[in-house]
Structures are given as C-alpha cells and as structure tokens.
Write an enzyme that holds these catalytic residues in place. Structure first.
Site, PDB file in Angstrom:
ATOM      1  N   GLY A 167       0.834  -1.199   0.000  1.00  0.00           N
ATOM      2  CA  GLY A 167       0.000   0.000   0.000  1.00  0.00           C
ATOM      3  C   GLY A 167       0.867   1.247   0.000  1.00  0.00           C
ATOM      4  O   GLY A 167       0.884   1.994  -0.953  1.00  0.00           O
ATOM      5  N   GLN A 202       9.258  -4.672   9.306  1.00  0.00           N
ATOM      6  CA  GLN A 202       8.833  -3.315   8.977  1.00  0.00           C
ATOM      7  C   GLN A 202      10.027  -2.367   8.956  1.00  0.00           C
ATOM      8  O   GLN A 202      10.140  -1.508   8.083  1.00  0.00           O
ATOM      9  CB  GLN A 202       7.795  -2.813   9.989  1.00  0.00           C
ATOM     10  CG  GLN A 202       6.416  -3.406   9.768  1.00  0.00           C
ATOM     11  CD  GLN A 202       5.846  -3.008   8.432  1.00  0.00           C
ATOM     12  OE1 GLN A 202       5.485  -1.869   8.200  1.00  0.00           O
ATOM     13  NE2 GLN A 202       5.782  -3.961   7.521  1.00  0.00           N
ATOM     14  N   GLY A 256       0.782  -5.959   4.363  1.00  0.00           N
ATOM     15  CA  GLY A 256       2.097  -6.559   4.491  1.00  0.00           C
ATOM     16  C   GLY A 256       2.725  -6.309   5.844  1.00  0.00           C
ATOM     17  O   GLY A 256       3.709  -6.923   6.219  1.00  0.00           O
ATOM     18  N   VAL A 273       5.553   1.718  13.529  1.00  0.00           N
ATOM     19  CA  VAL A 273       6.884   1.301  13.079  1.00  0.00           C
ATOM     20  C   VAL A 273       7.032   1.291  11.556  1.00  0.00           C
ATOM     21  O   VAL A 273       8.124   1.115  11.049  1.00  0.00           O
ATOM     22  CB  VAL A 273       7.235  -0.104  13.621  1.00  0.00           C
ATOM     23  CG1 VAL A 273       7.265  -0.086  15.133  1.00  0.00           C
ATOM     24  CG2 VAL A 273       6.247  -1.159  13.121  1.00  0.00           C
ATOM     25  N   GLY A 274       5.950   1.478  10.836  1.00  0.00           N
ATOM     26  CA  GLY A 274       5.989   1.271   9.387  1.00  0.00           C
ATOM     27  C   GLY A 274       6.761   2.327   8.631  1.00  0.00           C
ATOM     28  O   GLY A 274       7.321   2.056   7.579  1.00  0.00           O
ATOM     29  N   GLU A 275       6.768   3.533   9.114  1.00  0.00           N
ATOM     30  CA  GLU A 275       7.370   4.624   8.346  1.00  0.00           C
ATOM     31  C   GLU A 275       8.689   5.108   8.948  1.00  0.00           C
ATOM     32  O   GLU A 275       9.473   5.774   8.284  1.00  0.00           O
ATOM     33  CB  GLU A 275       6.354   5.773   8.245  1.00  0.00           C
ATOM     34  CG  GLU A 275       5.113   5.286   7.518  1.00  0.00           C
ATOM     35  CD  GLU A 275       3.928   6.235   7.538  1.00  0.00           C
ATOM     36  OE1 GLU A 275       3.822   7.030   6.610  1.00  0.00           O
ATOM     37  OE2 GLU A 275       3.111   6.150   8.468  1.00  0.00           O
TER      38      GLU A 275
END
Lengths: 352, 746, 164
Positions: free
Chosen positions: B238, B639, B467, B704-706
């Site tokens: 995404g 991640q 994901g 934590v994704g970015e």
C-alpha cells in the site's frame, strides 16, 4: 496488442519463407518482442514462432577451434556452458550481467543481438522518434538524454544499443550467420549493425525475411581466455541496463600485450569496437599509463549528444579499469556479481 | 497488558497468513473472477495539458470482443468527485470531462469479453488532442504560498525569531537540497472487481481504509452504506497509495454499472504514474545558525514542493524540523509549485521522509564545519522537549538508540575526515548517521468481540493488511485482550462488513485498530467478570472486575488465583449463547494533548564507492529504533527492514524523470524507475530498543511502518560524502554526481 | 488452437482462441490459477515467475501458444498433498514476505535457480540470482536467508542478523 497470425515454424526454410509476408516477425524467447508488442512499438500481422527449431539451439565447438552458437541457444545455457565459459569468459560474464535469471532463461543468442534500443522516446509512442517513425524527428535530442549515445550518433538518432552479450562478441570478431530465401550469408557482427546516420529505422543489414541462425566466434577468440573481462556500470547493483560497459580481452605474455580487444557498450547504437586503442596496446608492456592512453584513444571521437558529457569521462575510466582487471586475469571461481565493479577479488587494486 | 491477559503480545510469531501467501491461496483483488465477468482497460492521456478532441470509438468497438467504450458522453452519472464529501477535497478523475490536466489521466474505458480485446480496444481509440504547453519544469514554474503542509499541518510556523538568531549566530549554514518525484509502486497494481446486483454493490479492491472507501462509494453513487460491500483481505503493498479510492477504482464500478455485468479493471504499471498520487518533488533550503557551543540557535526550513494544477497537496517536509532537534528558534515555510501532474499525496512517511533526507545532510554539513563527529553534534542538539511546542515527550529513548546503534555499528572508529577508509579491494568506504523519527498518531477506530458458549471468540474490525502483519499482530492483541490462546480466537478483517478500523496509514493502524481490539476484549472480559461476580455459583461471586485476570479461557481473582472460573461455565450457567462488546477508540483522549508523541531511531550506514567509477553500494545498515511496546518483534523487524530499504531507495535509486516539454514521465515502468533489487541489500540490522510509554495508547505501542525510512536516507547520503568527500545535495545520488565534480578526482 | 501442457504435474488441455494470450493471462484469467501474479506485465518485476520445463521464466512475456507441449509449474504446484514444499516453510519461518504479492514469483525463482548454476555457500550469489524478483516491501534479507536455508547452506556470513 494487435491480433496476429501465429505460425509455429518446423524448419528454418519454412520460417524464412513465412517471413516474406508483409509485417512478419520471428518470435524466439519473446523477452523483447512480446514487450514491444504490448507497448505498441511493434504491431506485426504475423508472428513466426521459431522457438521449436532444435537445430538452432546447439553450441558446437568447431574443428578449427572456433565455436558456433545457434541462434536459439538460451543466454543461461551459454553462460553456464562449462567449455564455453572457460574459453570465452568475457562473453559469459556479459551474459550473466544482463537482465535477470528469468529473462536469461528465455532470451536467446539471436534475440539478444537483435534487441531494440531502450531509449525512452522510442518506447513512448507519443514522442517523436525517427527510429520508430522515419522522419518524425527525435525528441531525445533536447530531452532526457543523460544515458544516450556519445559515439556514432547522428542528428536523427542518439539512441544506444542495450545488449551486453554483443559487446564482447564484437570485441572477439564474432560472425553472424544469416539464412534467407535467397540463401545463406555471413557478416561480421561489427558490420551487422548499422549506425543511425540518416536512416535510424534501419539497425542491421538483415533483409526482409532473413533469419539469424547462428553466431560464430573465430579460432583466435579463445586465445584471450586468460585475460577477458566484461565490466558494466549501472545505477543499481543488478537488473539494470549499462550506463557504460566495456569488454576487454588481452593476450599477455610476460607483461607484454601480444593482442588486445576492446569494445564498449551503452555508448552508441551498436557495440563500439575501439580498434585504434587495441593498436595502441599491442606490443606494449602493461601499465596504467598505457591503459590511460588507450582509453584516450578509444574515446577520441566521443562527443556528447546532449546532457551526457559525463559519460565520456566515465567511459575512459571504465576502459582503464576493464584493461586492468583483464590484465589481472580470470579466475576459475565464477563471480557472484558478474560484470559488477563490486565483483572484484580483493587482490585487484582499485587504486589508480 | 502483558501481565494481565495472556502471552501472545510480544511473541515473535510467524505470520498467520503465511501459509495462504506461500501457496498462492491468498486472494488479492485481481484474483477474483466472478461468473460473467468482463474485462475493462483504461485509455489514458498522452498529453499533460489540453483536451481530448476525438476518440476512434467505432474502431475500438469493431474489434472482436469489445462490448462497450465508456467516455464522458456515456459514463453513468455520479456525484461530483471533487465535491465537499471528497476526502480532503481532492478531485478524482472519473471521466467527468474531456479536459486533461496531466499525463496518464484516464480518458476512456474499454470493456470487452477478454483482457486482450479490451487492451487492444483501448489502443485503437487513437485519441487526438488539443494540446497546450504544460507546466512541467519544477525549476522554472511559478509558486504560491501553500495553504497547508500536507493536509493538517500549518504551512508556516515559527518559534522564536529565526532572523534575529541567524544574525547573531557564530556559524551559519545555508544550503539547498532537492528530492525527486517518487511513485509508490506497490507490487500489486490497483485493481477492482465490481459486481452490481440491482442497487447492491460488491467490490474487491485493495484498500487501506475500507470503511472510508465504502463511504466514498456511497457518496458518489448515492446508495446506502449497507448496500456496499468492500472486500480487501490482502493488499499487495500500500505505502499510502491505497489509502483513498482512486479514480480508476471508481471507473471500474462505473464500467460495471454501464454494462450491467461484473467488471475487472486492473491498472497497467505505466498507468500508475498519474492518477494515484505520488511523493511530490521538493526543493528545500536550510539555514542553520549555531552558537559558540555548536548548539542550534536557528533552524529555518523553507520548502518548495510540487502540486497539481487543480489541487493542493504540498509535501509537508517541514514537520520534522519542528520536532527533532532543539533550537532556540525554528521556522518552517511551504511554497506550492503547481504543475501539470497528478496531485501528489501520502507516500510512506509523507513529509518526514523528504524532510529528513535534507535535514540530516544539513546537520552533517554543520557538524563537519564545526569539527564535530556527526553523532556527537546530534547529541549536542538533543531535544529534551518537543522544540516547536515545548511539550514533554510521552517517551523518548533516542539516546539509547544512538548508543546501542553506534556500539553495534562500531561508530567509535569513524575518522572525522572524509575519504579516509578503503576496503581491501581498494573501494572507498564511508560511514554516515541519520536520526529517525515519526509521529505517533491515532485515528478513530472500532472493533467487536464476541465470546460464544464454547469458550471461543471472534474479533472483527475492518482492518487492512498490506504486508505489515495485521492478520497476525491483531490476532495476538485480540487473544491477549480476551485471555484466550490464539487458536481460540477467530480474527476477521479486510471487509467493510466489520466495524471501522480507521485507515491503515500514518503508522497508526496498531494504535487505532489494535487499541480498538484491545478495548473490545477488555470490555468483554469486564462483562464476563460482572456476570461471574453476580453468580452465586461462581468461584468469583462477589468480586469486582479490576481484580480479575483473564488467562487461557478462565478468569482468576488476582490476589487469590485459586478462585477462578471458566468462560464456558460462566456463560453456560448464565444461559448465554454469547456475549459481545463493541469498542470505540480515538485520538481525543486529553492526555494525548499534554505530550508530544514520536517514535525515534538512529540509523548508521556504511557504503562502498568505487573511487574512479562512482558506483555506490550500501554494504551495511544498522538501525536502532524505539517505538514503545512491540506487539510482534519478528514483524516489527521486517517493517524496519522495509523502511530502511525504502530509505536506501530514496537515497540512491528512485526518481521519476519528467520530460519538461511534454510533461510525460519517461520511466513510467519498473525497468527505468529503479527500486532496489535483492543485490542492492547486503546487510540489515534492526535493533529494537526498549521503550515504555504509558501515554500513547492502551497498548503503549508506537507506529513502526514509516520510521525506518527517515534517518536512513540521510545516513546513506552522509556515508557517501564520508567515503568520497563529495557532497551531493540532490537525490537520488547517482554515479555521474560523484564523478562529474570539476576538480575532483573521484 | 488447443494448448496441451502438463500443469503442476497434471495434463491440461484448453482451447485458446486468441494468439495474444500470454501464459500469465492463460493461468490467471482462463485457468483461474491466480497464485501467479501480474506486477508489471513486462518482465521487469518477476511476480509472474513460473517454471517451464523446470526453468524459471517470466510468464508475462511468454505467449501461451509457445508453451504448447511443455510442462508448467506454478506456486499452486509446490505443496504436495497438503504438505508445504520446504521452500515455502522457510519463507514463513524467515519472514521472507510481507504483503505476499511478489512471494509466488520469489518462491518459483528460488526453486528454479538451482537448476541454472552450481550453488556455492555464498549469499552474494543468491542476491544476484534473485535480483529479477522485486519486492517493494523489502523482504530481501529474509528471502536470502530462506534460500540459504533451503539449499542447506546457511553460512555464518549469510546470517547477518540474529533471528528470533
């Protein structure tokens, strides 16, 4: 994709005869043609699938010491062929530096040398491109052209040839075998390609209906086996076309260069043989100074076709490096990163 | 929470959806082939400014298999896609007119019985245009003062007096940094399968916000929410690209309505470089002022960012300057550069990624100019409170990140001067550092938990797994909140039939949906405990909820665990088939306004650079990140790795090349638009630094994704400088940037 | 034309009325084998990787007519009798996937590469060999570790981080 007639050829004769039809193309691995058809650059009416012609899928070591590579030999098979990769390491390295494992498994030797340019303006149907549409003009001239030609270009076309395989093959004096309805003929690979001049839509000397059936390396090609490398600069570590590449092959005896071959990729619409630089090297003792002189000679005619002057200096440096690593010699151990500047064994100094 | 209920949270479970994904059984949108389905293919504009003068509609229709061609003339009516209901007011291009504002704007849709026929039908449309010269050169385009940074942020902000402080500073740095247009390029192209049944609609389409998508469709088509079922169990990536429904997805629904049959519309890769948003091109000027002690006294960050001709989204690159380093005065200002491009939007770490990429070089330059180690310089300017607001941080273990990351990397051995290190192959070696940071956000979210008489539970929320591992980590949270083992909990998500989970964006999905799940479970346990407490036959008769621990399907009295009762028995005696609880959580908790909330990290990069040829390879990345409580360290580490690779990609690879005359993107594919390949990623380490945060949310978890992108970009750029001595201030750093320096020998 | 292939070890024949159909679209749109993914449709991403006669290829650039008479293995053919193929197991244990969209192609590539070259105990070789399979989520490190595991050769230099 336009609808087309699909013919599966069962013999070369059948294929070449079927190809006399207007707007017919040969299909082998499809890695370039099917892509071009999807994009709409190629819109054939007839597709002649030659992938089943087993007689074109053989590597033959000839009694005279040369080798004959059938046009349908897959890039992977050729690159990992034990004897071929031993005798012609720069060719194997070039093959393995190209594309991806999947593409190399489908791409053929003949298709590889016949690849179309990757110039963005050639692929962009809305842009003017003399190669795609003669007389339309060239939007690359004043466009994004930092990766385009520095040698052999014309005002009508500044594209480059994308093949890796063809670069060492040109260096090693490969000969193309061609079949057509009017018979069999042979052309030096270097002469097989045409420069853009005023007719950039023409890329090779192939006549309508003619089929590349094999590519041959002459007996002397394997005399370079100990000192043949292919280096390829790219913007990512793998799976990228060359910004510049160099195939360098030497015959070195006690530090003396007996014979030399140099060709550059990514700099012109054909693999660029640097014959004057080869002459400069012959009979000389290996040294960085000599290699730098050879690089100067190799790029003497280079001029930017746009915002790409940096490629000229980069090409000089890559020639020097390729000669240096060729002098250092080949190893039995295959390189994990073929063609990469990061593939070097630690013993090779990168210091100039 | 760990102490109270269960033990799933914190465990490095492998992905619960792993089996589906490795067998090819996970169903992505384009994998749906309902009976009678037709294929739709978009035709998109070749020009960037003008109008479509004609289309060869009859030629397309004559092609065997073509059923219909949808154009502005016959497109079924919908509400204004730029109307007040549009999220943030952005316009969708859904064939509302023949006007073209950017290349790859949809201009028609061809519907056919086969994909091949629809594709060729679209090619046969052979559009003719009235073309005007587009604004396509960022450097020469006019600018205007942005009305907002991104969507929410103020376009201009100032704390202290930057001008005065700059004037008084003993050292000043004034440099300009460029970042390119980047495109998300999730591996899964946007796709939609739309099936109408009267006024009821089922759509399979990847969505990071299912309920928002459902609402958007409802607004546009004027049909009730309950008639619309959006399914998105798996997204093939995404990264912000699938946050809001895009025009092409609406076109798929319209095409299905037009032909009265299910329709599948899958975007071609090249078509993704237009109507889907992207990270806008920026040019950022930093003026830093330092005092005698090399402390920042002034930080002036001025941003020029591209937007479209018709909408405003300005990459909020200034945000990071307001929160990361202490300075007596800070000012940020965003200018918009309208161009004939699709409107930019949210792309993984929007604002922070671009801002960090520039800020971290500026900090490195300042450190070197002052003769300081770049890590020491960052510590010297460590923010003890959030600089722009003066608020305390809810938690901030950045010092520990610096320390642990530096130790793991071996930073102490770094020479101060550039061009000092070579490896045994003679390649230049450089080390760089960057600070990572990303705000801890939270949105409104809901969840439902149902416990049945057999002691098993279902937990539902319309969460999205693109994901990051929602299927797994949310199941872990659900199990723990209900005091059940994972196998007793069925976690359901990815459908608009479930409660609103908010958007899987802003690194806030765990904070939002995870907290909602947690609250639903907690409330359900409270209900259960209340039932037990009222039940004379229960060992827990007369107890209160707060003294209860839920574990493995039983409730225990905290002080006396001999007093316990099973869920099955409690429900059975009460004659209840099930109990349920519906939760609602949101960001409005007043405690959130008392604190500044951010995750942090430190990234250390090692690069190898060929001294003559300029090719760069990142040989090692070590990140140390503090992001509160960790739900699943295996997934979190992945991640971080993904973010770090995005950082590598930003630093060295990604760039959309636009032809300044036509406005067309010349590398609108995956061969010319480079993202890293496997061989570009040599060694990654992500250290998880302990951080306890009682304030951010009930889980104590930050996003934590970015986080991993920020810091990494600058760390790599700084390492390239450290290796070569060549300072490149334009991303991506390319071979020619390094060899084309006049007077330099590299 | 009737195309006869051996598909995941079973004979399969299907009438295809259009020579433009690629192997990828044959699998996905006509045989409903949707495990194989379309990421770029131009041989630039590797999501569509399948094995033809044991070799990994991009099914998006292969005409369906051209594979008549050959054997095709897709991700659906890896697990046997409900038991995962070892490469599938290690992809899960090494967290060698995130969104999962590139995963079928990665798996087929991982299985196929051993048929091309003599494998050494060298993660660089795996990285290079797997560079035709893009992963935008960035699962590359796990992918390399998984393949090293699968080929029974995880060396110390391959284990670049502690695993849990």
């Amino acid at each position: 994709m336009k609808r087309f007639e699909y013919i599966r050829a069962t013999s070369v004769a059948e294929a070449t005869s079927a190809a006399m039809e207007q707007n017919a193309v040969f299909l082998a691995g499809g890695t370039n043609l099917v892509d071009l058809m999807k994009v709409g650059v190629s819109r054939p009416d007839r597709v002649i699938d030659i992938s089943g012609l087993a007689e074109l899928a053989r590597v033959e070591f000839l009694p005279n010491g040369g080798v004959r590579i059938g046009a349908l030999v897959l890039n992977t098979d050729l690159a990992y062929h034990p004897q071929f990769s031993r005798d012609y390491p720069s060719v194997a390295e070039a093959l393995l530096s190209a594309a991806s494992g999947q593409l190399r498994n489908a791409a053929t030797a003949g298709g590889n040398i016949l690849q179309k340019t990757r110039c963005s303006y050639f692929f962009d149907l809305a842009s003017a491109c003399n190669k795609r549409q003669p007389g339309a003009g060239c939007d690359a001239r004043d466009g994004e052209n930092h990766g385009l030609a520095i040698l052999g270009w014309s005002l009508s076309c500044i594209a480059t040839h994308p093949s890796d395989f063809a670069v060492p093959m040109v260096a090693l004096d490969a000969v193309v075998e061609i079949d057509g309805i009017s018979g069999h003929r042979e052309v030096l690979l270097d002469a097989f390609y045409t420069l853009p001049g005023d007719y950039p839509e023409r890329e090779t000397v192939l006549q309508p209906g003619e089929l590349v059936v094999a590519i041959r390396l002459p007996p002397e090609a394997k005399t370079f086996a100990q000192h043949s490398r292919y280096l390829k600069l790219r913007d990512r570590t793998s799976f990228a076309f060359a910004l510049v590449s160099v195939a360098a092959s030497l015959v070195v005896e006690e530090g003396m260069i007996r014979d030399a071959r140099i060709a550059l990729g990514g700099v012109a619409l054909k693999p660029w043989r640097a014959r004057a630089a080869e002459t400069r090297l012959k009979g000389q003792v290996c040294s960085d100074t000599l290699f730098r002189e050879a690089a100067e000679v190799a790029l003497a005619d280079a001029r930017p076709s746009g915002n790409n002057a940096a490629k000229i200096e980069l090409s000089r440096r890559l020639v020097v490096r390729a000669l240096r690593v060729a002098e250092a010699g080949n190893t039995d151990q295959p390189r994990s990163l073929p063609g990469s500047v990061f593939a070097e064994q630690p013993k090779v100094s990168a210091n100039g | 929470m760990r102490g109270r209920h269960g033990s799933s949270v914190g465990q490095p479970l492998t992905r619960l959806d792993g089996h589906l994904k490795v067998t090819g059984a996970a169903v992505y949108a384009a994998d749906n082939n309902p009976p009678g389905m037709l294929h739709a293919v978009m035709a998109t504009s070749d020009i960037a400014n003008g109008k479509v003068a004609s289309l060869e509609i009859e030629a397309a229709k004559r092609h065997p298999g073509v059923v219909e061609v949808m154009t502005p003339d016959n497109r079924p009516p919908i509400a204004d896609p730029a109307g007040p209901d549009a999220p943030f007011g952005w316009r969708l291009d859904v064939l509302q007119s023949d006007i073209v504002h950017y290349a790859k704007q949809p201009i028609a849709v061809v519907i056919a019985t086969s994909l091949e026929a629809a594709t060729e039908g679209a090619a046969l449309l052979a559009p003719r245009y009235e073309e005007h010269s587009p604004v396509a050169d960022f450097d020469t385009a006019e600018t205007f003062a942005a009305t907002a940074a991104g969507v929410f942020g103020p376009a201009r902000d100032e704390m202290g007096n930057v001008e005065t402080e700059l004037h008084a500073a003993t050292f000043r740095l004034d440099e300009v940094y460029d970042t390119p247009a980047q495109y998300h390029n999730p591996m899964e192209p946007h796709a939609i399968v739309a099936s109408w049944d009267g006024d009821e609609l089922t759509v399979d389409t990847p969505s990071q916000g299912l309920i928002m998508a459902q609402r958007r469709i409802s607004d546009l088509f004027g049909i009730p929410l309950e008639n619309i079922h959006v399914r998105s169990p798996f997204l093939g990536g995404g990264f912000g690209n699938k946050g809001f429904l895009a025009g092409p997805q609406i076109l798929g629904i319209l095409a299905a309505r037009l032909v009265g049959k299910p329709v599948k519309l899958v975007m071609r890769r090249d078509q993704m470089y237009g109507p889907l948003g992207h990270r806008g091109r920026t040019q950022q000027r930093f003026q830093l002022g330092l005092d005698d002690d090399s402390k920042l006294v002034a930080l002036n960050h001025t941003i020029k960012a591209a937007t479209s001709i018709f909408d405003e989204f300005v990459e909020p690159a200034g945000k990071i300057s307001q929160t990361l380093y202490a300075s007596r005065a800070i000012a940020t200002d965003h200018q918009a550069v309208p161009m004939h491009i699709g409107t930019p939007g949210f792309m993984r770490a929007p604002g922070e990624a671009s801002g960090s990429a520039a800020l971290e070089i500026a900090m490195d330059e300042a450190a070197f100019a002052r003769g300081l180690d770049p890590l020491e310089f960052r510590l010297n300017n460590y923010a003890e409170v959030e600089p722009i607001s003066g608020k305390p941080f809810s938690s901030k273990e950045l010092r520990a990140c610096y320390t642990q990351g530096a130790a793991r990397f071996g930073w102490a051995d770094r020479p101060l001067l550039p061009r000092q290190m070579r490896n045994e192959a003679g390649l230049l070696v450089g080390w760089g550092v960057g600070t990572a940071t990303f705000p801890t956000l939270m949105f409104n979210g809901q969840a439902r938990a149902v416990l049945t008489a057999d002691g098993a539970a279902t937990v539902e929320t319309a969460a999205a797994d693109m994901g990051q591992g929602a299927w797994t980590s949310f199941a872990q949270i659900a199990a723990d909140s209900l005091g059940l083992s994972l196998d007793k909990v069925e976690f359901r998500a990815g459908s608009s039939k479930f409660p609103d989970a908010g958007i899987a964006g802003g690194s806030a999905h765990t904070a939002t949906a995870g907290s909602a799940i947690h609250a639903a479970g907690r409330d359900l346990i409270a209900k259960l405990a209340a039932i037990a407490a009222r039940d004379e036959r229960s060992a827990l008769h007369g107890t209160g909820n707060k003294d209860i621990v839920a574990r493995d399907g039983r409730l225990y009295l905290r002080e006396d665990e001999d007093r316990s009762d099973s869920y099955i028995d409690i429900l059975g005696r009460a004659g209840l088939g099930e109990i349920r609880s519906d939760s609602k959580v949101g960001p409005d908790d007043p405690i959130r306004s008392d604190y500044a909330m951010h995750a942090h990290g430190a990234v250390f990069a090692e690069v190898l650079v060929d001294p003559e040829l300029g090719q760069v390879r990142v040989s090692r990345l070590v990140g140390a990140f503090a992001a509160g409580a960790i739900i699943n360290p295996r997934l979190v580490r992945s991640q971080y790795y993904g973010g770090m690779i995005w950082g590598l990609s930003f630093a060295l690879h990604e760039e959309a090349l636009i032809d300044h005359r036509s406005g067309r993107i010349l590398n609108a594919d995956l061969a010319g638009y480079h993202v890293p390949v496997n061989a570009d990623v040599v060694s990654l380490e992500a250290l998880i630094v302990d951080e306890y945060d009682p304030h951010v949310n009930a889980l104590g978890a930050k996003g934590v994704g970015e986080l991993g992108i920020t810091g990494t970009v600058g760390a790599i750029a700084n390492a390239v400088w450290h290796a070569t001595g060549v300072r490149v201030r334009r991303y991506p750093i390319k071979i020619t940037d390094l060899i084309d320096q006049p007077g330099r020998s590299i | 034309m009737i195309i006869r292939i051996e598909l995941n070890e079973k004979p399969c024949s299907i009438e295809v009325d259009d020579p433009r159909v690629t192997l990828l679209d044959l699998l996905r749109e006509r045989l409903n084998l949707t495990g194989t993914k379309k990421g770029c449709d131009r041989g630039q991403c590797g999501a569509c990787t399948v094995l033809v006669d044991g070799r990994r290829i991009n099914s998006c650039l292969t005409l369906a007519f051209s594979v008549d008479g050959r054997s095709v293995t897709t991700v659906e053919g890896l697990a046997k009798g409900g038991k995962l193929h070892p490469i599938q197991e290690v992809f899960i244990s090494r967290d060698a996937l995130q969104c999962g969209f590139c995963t079928p192609g990665q798996l087929m590539s991982a299985v196929g590469l051993a048929n091309e070259m003599p494998l050494r105990n060298d993660p660089e070789q795996i990285r290079e060999a797997m560079s035709g399979n893009l992963c935008r989520c960035g699962a590359y490190q796990g992918i390399v570790e998984a393949i090293m595991d699968y080929h029974g050769a995880l060396s110390t230099d391959g284990a670049t981080h502690e695993t849990i």
